[in-house]
Each structure stands twice: as C-alpha cells, then as structure tokens.
Design a protein around this motif. Structure first.
Motif, mmCIF file in Angstrom:
data_model
loop_
_atom_site.group_PDB
_atom_site.id
_atom_site.type_symbol
_atom_site.label_atom_id
_atom_site.label_comp_id
_atom_site.label_asym_id
_atom_site.label_seq_id
_atom_site.Cartn_x
_atom_site.Cartn_y
_atom_site.Cartn_z
ATOM 1 N N VAL A 188 2.168 -64.534 -17.984
ATOM 2 C CA VAL A 188 2.765 -63.193 -18.057
ATOM 3 C C VAL A 188 2.604 -62.622 -19.463
ATOM 4 N N ARG A 189 2.908 -63.462 -20.448
ATOM 5 C CA ARG A 189 2.761 -62.989 -21.828
ATOM 6 C C ARG A 189 1.299 -62.704 -22.144
ATOM 7 N N LEU A 190 0.399 -63.557 -21.608
ATOM 8 C CA LEU A 190 -1.028 -63.333 -21.851
ATOM 9 C C LEU A 190 -1.489 -62.000 -21.283
ATOM 10 N N MET B 236 0.364 -59.349 -20.811
ATOM 11 C CA MET B 236 0.934 -58.282 -21.636
ATOM 12 C C MET B 236 0.161 -58.137 -22.955
ATOM 13 N N ASP B 237 -0.194 -59.271 -23.573
ATOM 14 C CA ASP B 237 -0.939 -59.205 -24.835
ATOM 15 C C ASP B 237 -2.314 -58.588 -24.631
ATOM 16 N N LEU B 238 -2.985 -58.965 -23.558
ATOM 17 C CA LEU B 238 -4.307 -58.388 -23.309
ATOM 18 C C LEU B 238 -4.207 -56.891 -23.017
ATOM 19 N N GLY B 239 -3.121 -56.494 -22.356
ATOM 20 C CA GLY B 239 -2.912 -55.052 -22.125
ATOM 21 C C GLY B 239 -2.729 -54.303 -23.436
ATOM 22 N N ARG B 240 -1.923 -54.893 -24.361
ATOM 23 C CA ARG B 240 -1.734 -54.236 -25.661
ATOM 24 C C ARG B 240 -3.035 -54.214 -26.458
ATOM 25 N N ALA B 241 -3.812 -55.293 -26.361
ATOM 26 C CA ALA B 241 -5.083 -55.317 -27.099
ATOM 27 C C ALA B 241 -6.041 -54.254 -26.571
ATOM 28 N N THR C 105 -5.435 -68.622 -27.839
ATOM 29 C CA THR C 105 -4.611 -69.808 -28.124
ATOM 30 C C THR C 105 -3.648 -70.093 -26.974
ATOM 31 N N GLN C 106 -3.002 -69.044 -26.446
ATOM 32 C CA GLN C 106 -2.084 -69.219 -25.308
ATOM 33 C C GLN C 106 -2.832 -69.722 -24.073
ATOM 34 N N THR C 107 -4.099 -69.253 -23.941
ATOM 35 C CA THR C 107 -4.890 -69.719 -22.784
ATOM 36 C C THR C 107 -5.141 -71.211 -22.874
ATOM 37 N N ARG C 108 -5.485 -71.715 -24.067
ATOM 38 C CA ARG C 108 -5.706 -73.155 -24.236
ATOM 39 C C ARG C 108 -4.422 -73.949 -23.984
ATOM 40 N N GLU C 109 -3.317 -73.433 -24.515
ATOM 41 C CA GLU C 109 -2.046 -74.129 -24.285
ATOM 42 C C GLU C 109 -1.672 -74.146 -22.801
ATOM 43 N N THR C 110 -1.935 -73.023 -22.138
ATOM 44 C CA THR C 110 -1.670 -72.973 -20.690
ATOM 45 C C THR C 110 -2.524 -73.987 -19.939
ATOM 46 N N LEU C 111 -3.803 -74.096 -20.306
ATOM 47 C CA LEU C 111 -4.679 -75.087 -19.667
ATOM 48 C C LEU C 111 -4.177 -76.502 -19.913
ATOM 49 N N ASP C 112 -3.690 -76.770 -21.154
ATOM 50 C CA ASP C 112 -3.143 -78.099 -21.439
ATOM 51 C C ASP C 112 -1.928 -78.398 -20.555
ATOM 52 N N GLU C 113 -1.044 -77.396 -20.390
ATOM 53 C CA GLU C 113 0.124 -77.601 -19.541
ATOM 54 C C GLU C 113 -0.278 -77.827 -18.088
ATOM 55 N N LEU C 114 -1.268 -77.073 -17.636
ATOM 56 C CA LEU C 114 -1.725 -77.268 -16.248
ATOM 57 C C LEU C 114 -2.341 -78.648 -16.058
ATOM 58 N N ARG C 115 -3.080 -79.113 -17.076
ATOM 59 C CA ARG C 115 -3.640 -80.466 -16.982
ATOM 60 C C ARG C 115 -2.517 -81.501 -16.925
ATOM 61 N N ALA C 116 -1.476 -81.302 -17.752
ATOM 62 C CA ALA C 116 -0.347 -82.230 -17.723
ATOM 63 C C ALA C 116 0.336 -82.234 -16.364
ATOM 64 N N LEU C 117 0.507 -81.049 -15.783
ATOM 65 C CA LEU C 117 1.110 -80.980 -14.453
ATOM 66 C C LEU C 117 0.234 -81.663 -13.408
ATOM 67 N N SER C 118 -1.068 -81.473 -13.511
ATOM 68 C CA SER C 118 -1.964 -82.110 -12.542
ATOM 69 C C SER C 118 -1.950 -83.621 -12.680
ATOM 70 N N ALA D 38 -6.690 -59.671 -33.396
ATOM 71 C CA ALA D 38 -5.651 -60.676 -33.624
ATOM 72 C C ALA D 38 -4.896 -60.999 -32.336
ATOM 73 N N ILE D 39 -4.612 -59.956 -31.559
ATOM 74 C CA ILE D 39 -3.919 -60.176 -30.281
ATOM 75 C C ILE D 39 -4.785 -61.004 -29.337
ATOM 76 N N VAL D 40 -6.109 -60.723 -29.300
ATOM 77 C CA VAL D 40 -7.025 -61.474 -28.433
ATOM 78 C C VAL D 40 -7.105 -62.925 -28.878
ATOM 79 N N ALA D 41 -7.152 -63.145 -30.232
ATOM 80 C CA ALA D 41 -7.198 -64.516 -30.734
ATOM 81 C C ALA D 41 -5.935 -65.285 -30.334
ATOM 82 N N GLU D 42 -4.778 -64.607 -30.446
ATOM 83 C CA GLU D 42 -3.537 -65.250 -30.011
ATOM 84 C C GLU D 42 -3.537 -65.517 -28.514
ATOM 85 N N ALA D 43 -4.130 -64.596 -27.757
ATOM 86 C CA ALA D 43 -4.225 -64.782 -26.304
ATOM 87 C C ALA D 43 -5.099 -65.993 -25.963
#
Length: 434
Positions: free
Chosen positions: A263-265, A267-272, A292-305, A285-290
C-alpha cells in the motif's frame, strides 16, 4: 544318497512335534468327554432347580452358583484349547459389580452375557465331546489292536475253518491270512490316526472358542474400531483447527507486513509520478525508496513462504532445512540431526513446522541464551525435541501459543508434550508416527 546329521536332527524334531501334538489332541478329546458329562448334568440340574425355586428366592443363589460353576469350567476350557489351536486364548472381562451393594454383587452374574455363554457351552459341549470321543477311541483301538494283533491272536478263540470256502477263495494258510488282514487294518487306522484325532480335537476346540472367546474378541474389535474412529475424528478436528490457525496467522502476517508495504509502495509511486515533471530529484528519491521497500517486501514474502513449504525442505530434506532454520534463529541453536533417509512429505513438513514454531517462540518469549534441537528416528516414528534455558511457563492450553502446534501434531497422528516449569526453561517433545 548320504543322510547328514542335520537331516537326522530335522527328522527327529518333526517326529517329536507330530507325537507331541497327537498326545495333546488325544488327551484333550478323552478328558473332554467326562468334563462335558459333568458340566451337562450340573448345568441343566442347577438351572432347572434354580428356575423352579426362584419364586421363593432360594433358587436365585442356586442359579448364580450354577453360572459360576459354568464360568469356572469355561476358564479351564480356555486354557485347554490353547495348545490345540496353537495360540493362547484371551480371557474375557466379566461384568464387575465392585463397590455396589451385597445383593447386586451376588446377583451380578445373572446380568452378564459372557457368563450365560459359558453356561450355554457347558450344556451343549457334550455334543462335540461325545462325537470326538467315539472317533478317537475307535481309531486308537483299531490302530493299536491291528498293529499288535500278531502278538495276541493265539488268545482269541476262532471258529472251525471252512476248508471248502478257503479253497474257493484261494486261501492256503488261514491263520497267516487272518493275521495279515488285521495287521493291514491296524496300519490303515494308524496312518490316518493323526488326521482323525486332529480333526476331532479341532472340532471341539473351535466349538469352545466360538462360545467362550469369539464374542469377547468381536466385542474388543468393535471397541478398537470405535476407538480408531474417535481418534480419526480428533485428528480431523485437529487438522481443521491447525489449518484455521495457520490461515489466520498467514492472513495476519500478510496484512501486517507485505500488504502494508505494498500500500505504501503504491502511494509512493503515485507521488513520484506526480513530481516527475516539477521535482525530478525528489521523484527519483521516492522511486529509490520504493525499490528498497520492494526488496524488503520480497524478503518478507520469502520468509512467509518458508513457513508454509520451504523449497530447501522439498529439495534437500529435513536435515538441510533444519540447518538453514537454525542459522536464521536469533538465539544460538545446538542442532542434533543425524543423517537419515527421506521421510514422507507430511512427516517432514510437520517436523519442520514444530522446530520452526518452537524457535520462533523461543526468540520472542523465552529470553533464552541457548536452545537445543534434536531430531531422532526410532523404530516406530520420529522424535523431535526442542529445549531452551529460558524463563519457562509455556503451556498447551487453549489460548497459548503452542495450542496450534499441538493441533498440528495431533493431526499428523502424533503426540506433543511440554515440560516448562517457571524459571527452569522449556522442553518440547513431539513423537510423530511413521
């Protein structure tokens, strides 16, 4: 052809077993006749007198005594049929009236179904007894008499010889012919003796088994089937509960983690997108932060899997998956998993889930400095043990964190136990059947 010592020993052993079984069957049938006669007389007489005088109450003790008499002979008969059938006969459980009044205890046998079956056997056992007794006595008498006839032929008076008949039939020596004929009869009956005696003994033994053991065995089988049905129902309920808990946890983890990040991703992409024209640097800067959030999200999904079905468990087995799991734990893990062959996927998945859930609880709640994990395969199953030196206080009661783990283990047909005294750490042990 030379006969070896081993062949001689085997032949002697075979002959020994033959003679031993013949002796067992013979004594069983011969003793069964007088025992059957006694039980018939006592059972019918006692029942008739007991029923006839029951109206003045004196008949009830007589009837109970008759039933207990039949029960005693039934116990004896169960012991006797064991060697004949070559297997022990189970002893049925009679109805117990302990802890009740004197009158109820005294008259208890009247309401016990197995005791009435014992009485029925006492009455009707005489039918196979007399049939088997007649066959066994006749076969033994003719076998022994025929084989020994040459020794005692001279003691038997014989009628005058009819020489004209002998000449017509072609007989020359009447005494030799008579001896040979009787000896041949003895050989025939001796050759068929074991079959006849065995058949007579089995007829009586199976009749007794049917009356004295089969109903109890059938009752035990019904109880075992009902118990298995109840266990299956409990396992099904545990599986449904464990699945519901796992789905709720997965839903919560997705909602609290990847979903919020996505959800935050968005919103950030919309603002960018809106700032690319006016402020490109801010948009980058917003895209770069997005990213980073994408990588963290992938890590969480891998942990859940990994919590659902880790690829390493499927590809390399339980030992490799637990090694990787121990390496990710924030508490030092002493892992003892000796090499073993691949197990059923359901067993491996359950064992992995046990260790993963236990290590998660240790990291979150135990305040432990070390945790020991052991997985051992025994003849009947898999033993998984997780022990820590934390604060203890864990429980399998509903509402605690381990309740879902207990459901998961019971759904796999296993047993989970927790020893967790306050301040002395926690020891979790699961036994999974193979």
């Amino acid at each position: 052809m030379t006969t070896t010592h081993a062949d001689t020993v085997a032949t002697r052993s075979l002959i020994g077993r033959y003679l031993r079984q013949l002796a067992i069957d013979t004594q069983y049938v011969l003793l069964g006749f007088p025992i059957g006669l006694i039980t018939l007389v006592v059972a019918i007489t006692g029942f008739a007198v007991g029923v006839g005088t029951a109206i003045i109450w004196i008949g009830l003790p007589i009837l109970v005594g008759t039933l207990m008499f039949a029960r005693g002979f039934a116990i004896t008969e169960r012991a006797r049929i064991g060697p004949v059938l070559r297997r022990p006969s189970p002893h049925p459980i009679y109805k117990s009236n302990r802890g009740q009044g004197f009158l109820r205890r005294t008259l208890g046998p009247l309401s016990d179904g197995q005791t009435w079956l014992d009485w029925t056997h006492a009455v009707f056992r005489f039918i196979p007894n007399i049939i088997g007794f007649c066959f066994v006595v006749v076969w033994w008498a003719l076998a022994l008499g025929g084989l020994t006839y040459p020794l005692w032929d001279w003691t038997v008076p014989h009628p005058p010889d009819n020489y004209e008949l002998h000449e017509l039939l072609g007989f020359q020596d009447t005494a030799a012919t008579r001896i040979l004929l009787n000896f041949a009869i003895g050989v025939f009956f001796a050759g068929t003796l074991s079959w006849v005696v065995r058949g007579a003994a089995l007829m009586e033994a199976w009749f007794a088994h049917g009356m004295l053991v089969s109903m109890f065995t059938l009752h035990q089988q019904v109880l075992a089937a009902e118990e298995a049905r109840d266990v299956a129902r409990l396992q099904k309920a545990a599986a449904v509960s464990a699945e519901a808990v796992a789905l709720r946890r997965l839903e919560r983890d997705i909602h609290d983690g990847p979903q919020q990040r996505l959800v935050r991703l968005a919103m950030d992409l919309g603002r960018a997108e809106q700032q690319f024209a006016d402020d490109p640097e801010r948009a980058r800067a917003i895209v770069a932060e997005a990213l980073t959030q994408t990588r963290e999200t992938l890590d969480e999904l891998r942990a859940l899997s990994r919590g659902i079905a880790p690829p390493i468990l499927v590809d390399r087995g339980l030992q490799a998956a637990l090694t990787a799991l121990a390496g990710r734990c924030t508490v030092p893990v002493d892992l003892d998993t000796p090499p073993m062959e691949r197990l059923e996927p359901g067993v491996e998945s359950t064992a992995y889930f046990i260790v993963a859930e236990a290590l998660t609880n240790v990291a979150k709640h135990s305040h432990a400095s070390e945790v020991q994990v052991s997985v051992q395969r025994i003849a009947t199953g898999l033993i998984v043990t997780v022990a820590d030196d934390g604060i203890g206080g864990a429980s399998l009661a509903k509402g605690h964190g381990l309740a879902g783990l207990d459901d998961r283990v019971r759904a796999a047909g296993g047993v989970l136990s927790v020893d967790s005294p306050e301040g002395e750490g926690t020891r979790l042990t699961a036994a999974l059947p193979l």
